[in-house]
Design a protein around this motif. Structure first.
Motif, PDB file in Angstrom:
ATOM      1  N   VAL A 197     -34.923   8.860  -7.711  1.00  0.00           N
ATOM      2  CA  VAL A 197     -35.362  10.223  -7.987  1.00  0.00           C
ATOM      3  C   VAL A 197     -34.246  11.224  -7.656  1.00  0.00           C
ATOM      4  CG1 VAL A 197     -36.999  12.017  -7.315  1.00  0.00           C
ATOM      5  CG2 VAL A 197     -37.789   9.694  -7.671  1.00  0.00           C
ATOM      6  N   SER A 198     -33.535  10.989  -6.543  1.00  0.00           N
ATOM      7  CA  SER A 198     -32.622  12.042  -6.082  1.00  0.00           C
ATOM      8  C   SER A 198     -31.166  11.855  -6.506  1.00  0.00           C
ATOM      9  CB  SER A 198     -32.699  12.162  -4.565  1.00  0.00           C
ATOM     10  OG  SER A 198     -32.492  10.908  -3.976  1.00  0.00           O
ATOM     11  N   ILE A 199     -30.752  10.641  -6.797  1.00  0.00           N
ATOM     12  CA  ILE A 199     -29.317  10.428  -6.964  1.00  0.00           C
ATOM     13  C   ILE A 199     -28.785  11.001  -8.285  1.00  0.00           C
ATOM     14  CG2 ILE A 199     -29.274   8.145  -8.069  1.00  0.00           C
ATOM     15  CD1 ILE A 199     -27.076   7.433  -6.025  1.00  0.00           C
ATOM     16  N   ILE A 200     -29.564  10.867  -9.348  1.00  0.00           N
ATOM     17  CA  ILE A 200     -29.056  11.301 -10.662  1.00  0.00           C
ATOM     18  C   ILE A 200     -28.810  12.809 -10.652  1.00  0.00           C
ATOM     19  CG2 ILE A 200     -29.480  11.295 -13.140  1.00  0.00           C
ATOM     20  CD1 ILE A 200     -29.381   8.509 -12.113  1.00  0.00           C
ATOM     21  N   ILE A 201     -29.784  13.527 -10.079  1.00  0.00           N
ATOM     22  CA  ILE A 201     -29.651  14.981 -10.048  1.00  0.00           C
ATOM     23  C   ILE A 201     -28.477  15.387  -9.147  1.00  0.00           C
ATOM     24  CG2 ILE A 201     -31.349  15.381  -8.206  1.00  0.00           C
ATOM     25  CD1 ILE A 201     -31.204  17.452 -11.380  1.00  0.00           C
ATOM     26  N   THR A 202     -28.252  14.607  -8.078  1.00  0.00           N
ATOM     27  CA  THR A 202     -27.102  14.889  -7.211  1.00  0.00           C
ATOM     28  C   THR A 202     -25.802  14.699  -7.990  1.00  0.00           C
ATOM     29  OG1 THR A 202     -28.361  14.004  -5.361  1.00  0.00           O
ATOM     30  CG2 THR A 202     -26.008  14.301  -5.014  1.00  0.00           C
ATOM     31  N   ILE A 203     -25.712  13.578  -8.698  1.00  0.00           N
ATOM     32  CA  ILE A 203     -24.490  13.315  -9.476  1.00  0.00           C
ATOM     33  C   ILE A 203     -24.246  14.453 -10.464  1.00  0.00           C
ATOM     34  CG2 ILE A 203     -23.425  11.787 -11.183  1.00  0.00           C
ATOM     35  CD1 ILE A 203     -25.048   9.492  -9.948  1.00  0.00           C
ATOM     36  N   ILE A 204     -25.309  14.826 -11.180  1.00  0.00           N
ATOM     37  CA  ILE A 204     -25.143  15.850 -12.219  1.00  0.00           C
ATOM     38  C   ILE A 204     -24.720  17.186 -11.600  1.00  0.00           C
ATOM     39  CG2 ILE A 204     -26.397  17.223 -13.929  1.00  0.00           C
ATOM     40  CD1 ILE A 204     -27.910  14.673 -14.658  1.00  0.00           C
ATOM     41  N   ASN A 205     -25.418  17.597 -10.531  1.00  0.00           N
ATOM     42  CA  ASN A 205     -25.090  18.890  -9.919  1.00  0.00           C
ATOM     43  C   ASN A 205     -23.682  18.913  -9.340  1.00  0.00           C
ATOM     44  OD1 ASN A 205     -27.365  20.314 -10.480  1.00  0.00           O
ATOM     45  ND2 ASN A 205     -28.443  19.638  -8.652  1.00  0.00           N
ATOM     46  N   VAL A 206     -23.349  17.875  -8.573  1.00  0.00           N
ATOM     47  CA  VAL A 206     -22.047  17.878  -7.900  1.00  0.00           C
ATOM     48  C   VAL A 206     -20.923  17.794  -8.930  1.00  0.00           C
ATOM     49  CG1 VAL A 206     -20.559  16.646  -6.289  1.00  0.00           C
ATOM     50  CG2 VAL A 206     -22.957  16.979  -5.745  1.00  0.00           C
TER      51      VAL A 206
ATOM     52  N   ILE B 215     -22.136  21.670  -3.314  1.00  0.00           N
ATOM     53  CA  ILE B 215     -22.583  20.452  -2.658  1.00  0.00           C
ATOM     54  C   ILE B 215     -23.725  20.764  -1.697  1.00  0.00           C
ATOM     55  CG2 ILE B 215     -21.906  18.645  -1.026  1.00  0.00           C
ATOM     56  CD1 ILE B 215     -19.126  18.719  -2.378  1.00  0.00           C
ATOM     57  N   ILE B 216     -23.584  21.850  -0.950  1.00  0.00           N
ATOM     58  CA  ILE B 216     -24.662  22.208  -0.029  1.00  0.00           C
ATOM     59  C   ILE B 216     -25.929  22.576  -0.789  1.00  0.00           C
ATOM     60  CG2 ILE B 216     -25.372  23.888   1.708  1.00  0.00           C
ATOM     61  CD1 ILE B 216     -22.573  23.718   2.810  1.00  0.00           C
ATOM     62  N   GLY B 217     -25.758  23.241  -1.946  1.00  0.00           N
ATOM     63  CA  GLY B 217     -26.911  23.538  -2.804  1.00  0.00           C
ATOM     64  C   GLY B 217     -27.575  22.257  -3.273  1.00  0.00           C
ATOM     65  N   ALA B 218     -26.745  21.263  -3.586  1.00  0.00           N
ATOM     66  CA  ALA B 218     -27.281  19.975  -4.036  1.00  0.00           C
ATOM     67  C   ALA B 218     -28.064  19.299  -2.916  1.00  0.00           C
ATOM     68  CB  ALA B 218     -26.148  19.075  -4.520  1.00  0.00           C
ATOM     69  N   LEU B 219     -27.610  19.470  -1.667  1.00  0.00           N
ATOM     70  CA  LEU B 219     -28.325  18.888  -0.533  1.00  0.00           C
ATOM     71  C   LEU B 219     -29.752  19.426  -0.458  1.00  0.00           C
ATOM     72  CD1 LEU B 219     -25.814  18.940   2.459  1.00  0.00           C
ATOM     73  CD2 LEU B 219     -26.158  17.205   0.730  1.00  0.00           C
ATOM     74  N   LYS B 220     -29.874  20.716  -0.737  1.00  0.00           N
ATOM     75  CA  LYS B 220     -31.168  21.364  -0.646  1.00  0.00           C
ATOM     76  C   LYS B 220     -32.153  20.779  -1.658  1.00  0.00           C
ATOM     77  CE  LYS B 220     -31.600  26.117  -0.649  1.00  0.00           C
ATOM     78  NZ  LYS B 220     -30.956  27.428  -0.498  1.00  0.00           N
ATOM     79  N   ILE B 221     -31.643  20.553  -2.870  1.00  0.00           N
ATOM     80  CA  ILE B 221     -32.500  19.946  -3.888  1.00  0.00           C
ATOM     81  C   ILE B 221     -32.783  18.492  -3.516  1.00  0.00           C
ATOM     82  CG2 ILE B 221     -32.607  19.295  -6.329  1.00  0.00           C
ATOM     83  CD1 ILE B 221     -30.669  21.654  -6.833  1.00  0.00           C
ATOM     84  N   ASN B 222     -31.735  17.854  -3.017  1.00  0.00           N
ATOM     85  CA  ASN B 222     -31.786  16.448  -2.700  1.00  0.00           C
ATOM     86  C   ASN B 222     -32.862  16.103  -1.666  1.00  0.00           C
ATOM     87  OD1 ASN B 222     -30.981  13.854  -2.680  1.00  0.00           O
ATOM     88  ND2 ASN B 222     -28.850  14.285  -2.259  1.00  0.00           N
TER      89      ASN B 222
END
Lengths: 248, 261
Positions: free
Chosen positions: B144-153, B191-198
């Motif tokens: 659930v979380s990794i794809i969105i992290t990859i895309i955002n970062v 990256i920090i923004g991605a953490l929040k979503i993550n």
């Protein structure tokens, strides 16, 4: 005077999926030590391309560039491109870090430059605290830090407002003369070109080749702002203006 | 010293802030009291709708049975593992995609499809492959979380100002130098923004995973409650989950504030 850079028959073709564009054709010039040269021409004529090739950012399609041994080239862009996560000093040290030349001696040299050009108090501050003109001076020091012999200035003042622009171009001129650097500047501002340079190269529209080279001879040459008041200045302005095919 | 006008301005601002907070608390209090009153006067069926008192009693009995913190902890622990793994692996893959534009172009449609695919659909396969345990839960949360992290970062990496890249190139910087001196620090906020979503995504994934396989955790409490028709337990689970997710969000929010000045 020594010739430090010899450009011969430079040619550059850009490739896009649809077409190829001949941007620069048959550009030759020999730069002498300590010389300040401006390149002017209609917009989009490939002025910046020449600088990009000289600074190794891209390869020419044809032609040769002969640099004298140990001649180093520094490149200054239109935007100051300061990294907002680095302090002013660290921004200035970027080039030295990349080249693995960050010795104490070089660092002191950078601090000395910052001090000379009125930026020492801002050394440990971040770029967001500086005005546009100061940022551009920092960008120049960042370029000077690696001790280049030739500076390539790509419309270095066009992001500044008019007054700052006059002041900073004056500063930069003084700095370059004082540090005894040669420079090639691309600009679209004819007044800036004439007031700062020893020579002005006028390029034709694309594919750009050299249309004319002017030796700028001013009586009582001093700094760029004063140079604008000389009697030859408007004459050169007129001549060059007519040389540029200006289609609005 | 401030002028009178400025003092009035500050006072007004403070007043508005206080009123917002008071109204927020009032809404919660009125909701709870209303719910309780409706239950007390028999206007709602507490068997289906439960009541604040019953929820409280359920939570207390969980506490006395020494289960409360266990369930909360299991969910937290699973979320933190998935969060950490998703962040590390996600950033690593984003780096590879930045490094090699060929790989990035090849991967692009696959990432898009994986991103839009509802991951819960993979649940049955994950159970069979990963077994009915924590491993499946973490795989689920990771998906659930990794794809969105990859895309955002990687979007953050790509968004770096081309002029700054040109500057690095004019100093003849290597690719590694460009990455560590420019791209990475420049994408700090992204990256920090991605953490929040993550963190939210990981929690969603963990609860989904717990629905499917687990024997413990808040997701298990909720699904178990619904299976035995104990709505008190279901609602207690949801409330505990709301508190947990709020805590996690504010911790990340606080860290973000600290790190970005």
């Amino acid at each position: 005077m020594r010739n430090i850079l010899k450009i011969e028959n430079l040619k550059k073709i850009y490739h896009t999926p649809r077409e190829e564009i001949l941007a620069v054709d048959n550009f030759s010039y020999t730069l002498q030590e300590g010389e300040f040269v401006s390149i002017v021409g209609p917009s989009g004529c490939g002025k910046s391309t020449i600088l990009s090739i000289l600074s190794d950012l891209m390869k020419p399609s044809d032609g040769t560039i002969e640099k004298e041994k140990d001649i180093k080239v520094g490149y200054m862009l239109q935007q100051d491109c300061l990294f907002d996560f680095r302090t002013i000093l660290d921004n200035c040290l970027l080039g030295l870090e990349i080249e693995h030349e960050l010795t104490e001696e070089n660092k002191q040299y950078v601090i000395h430059l910052l001090e000379t050009y009125g930026l020492k108090d801002f050394m440990y501050q971040y770029p967001e605290n500086l005005s546009g003109g100061m940022r551009q001076r920092v960008a120049l020091i960042r370029t000077l830090a690696t001790k280049p012999d030739i500076l390539l200035l790509d419309e270095p003042f066009s992001a500044l407002d008019y007054q700052t622009r006059l002041a900073v171009s004056d500063d930069v001129y003084q700095i370059l003369k004082k540090e005894k650097k040669s420079a090639i500047m691309v600009t679209h501002d004819l007044a800036e070109a004439i007031s700062m340079s020893d020579k002005v190269i006028v390029l034709s529209a694309r594919p750009s080749c050299i249309k004319k080279i002017y030796d700028i001879e001013l009586t009582n040459r001093s700094n760029p702002i004063e140079n604008r008041k000389t009697k030859e200045f408007p004459i050169y302005y007129d001549l060059i203006w007519k040389d540029i095919d200006f289609h609005v | 010293m401030y002028s009178e006008e400025h003092k009035i301005y500050l006072k007004k601002r403070r007043k508005i802030r206080i009123w917002v907070r008071i109204t927020q608390i009032l809404i919660l209090v009125i909701f709870l009291i209303g719910w309780q009153l409706l239950a007390d006067y028999g206007l709602i069926n507490t068997f289906i709708f439960s009541s604040p008192k019953k929820v409280w009693n359920t939570i207390m009995s969980l506490y006395h049975a020494n289960n409360l913190f266990h369930h909360v902890w299991v969910t937290t622990y699973e979320t933190l593992i998935s969060f950490t793994l998703a962040t590390l692996i996600g950033c690593f893959i984003a780096t590879i995609l930045w490094w090699n534009s060929f790989i990035a172009r090849v991967a692009d449609p696959y990432l898009t499809i994986l991103n839009s695919l509802p991951k819960v659909a993979l649940g049955p396969i994950i159970i069979i492959w990963g077994g009915a345990g924590i491993r499946s839960i973490i795989i689920m949360a990771l998906l659930v979380s990794i794809i969105i992290t990859i895309i955002n970062v990687s979007q953050g990496f790509i968004a770096t100002d081309p002029n700054k890249l040109k500057l690095m190139k004019s100093f003849h910087a290597t690719k590694a130098q460009t990455f560590f001196k420019l791209i990475l620090p420049n994408s700090y906020r992204t990256i920090i923004g991605a953490l929040k979503i993550n963190i939210s995504m990981s929690l969603i994934g963990v609860i989904m995973g717990e629905f499917l396989v687990s024997k413990e955790g808040l997701g298990y409490l909720i699904i178990y409650g619904s299976q035995v028709f104990n709505l008190n337990l279901v609602i207690s689970g949801i409330i505990l989950l709301a508190i947990l997710s709020a805590c996690m969000y504010y911790i990340i929010f606080y860290i973000e504030k600290r790190l970005t000045k």
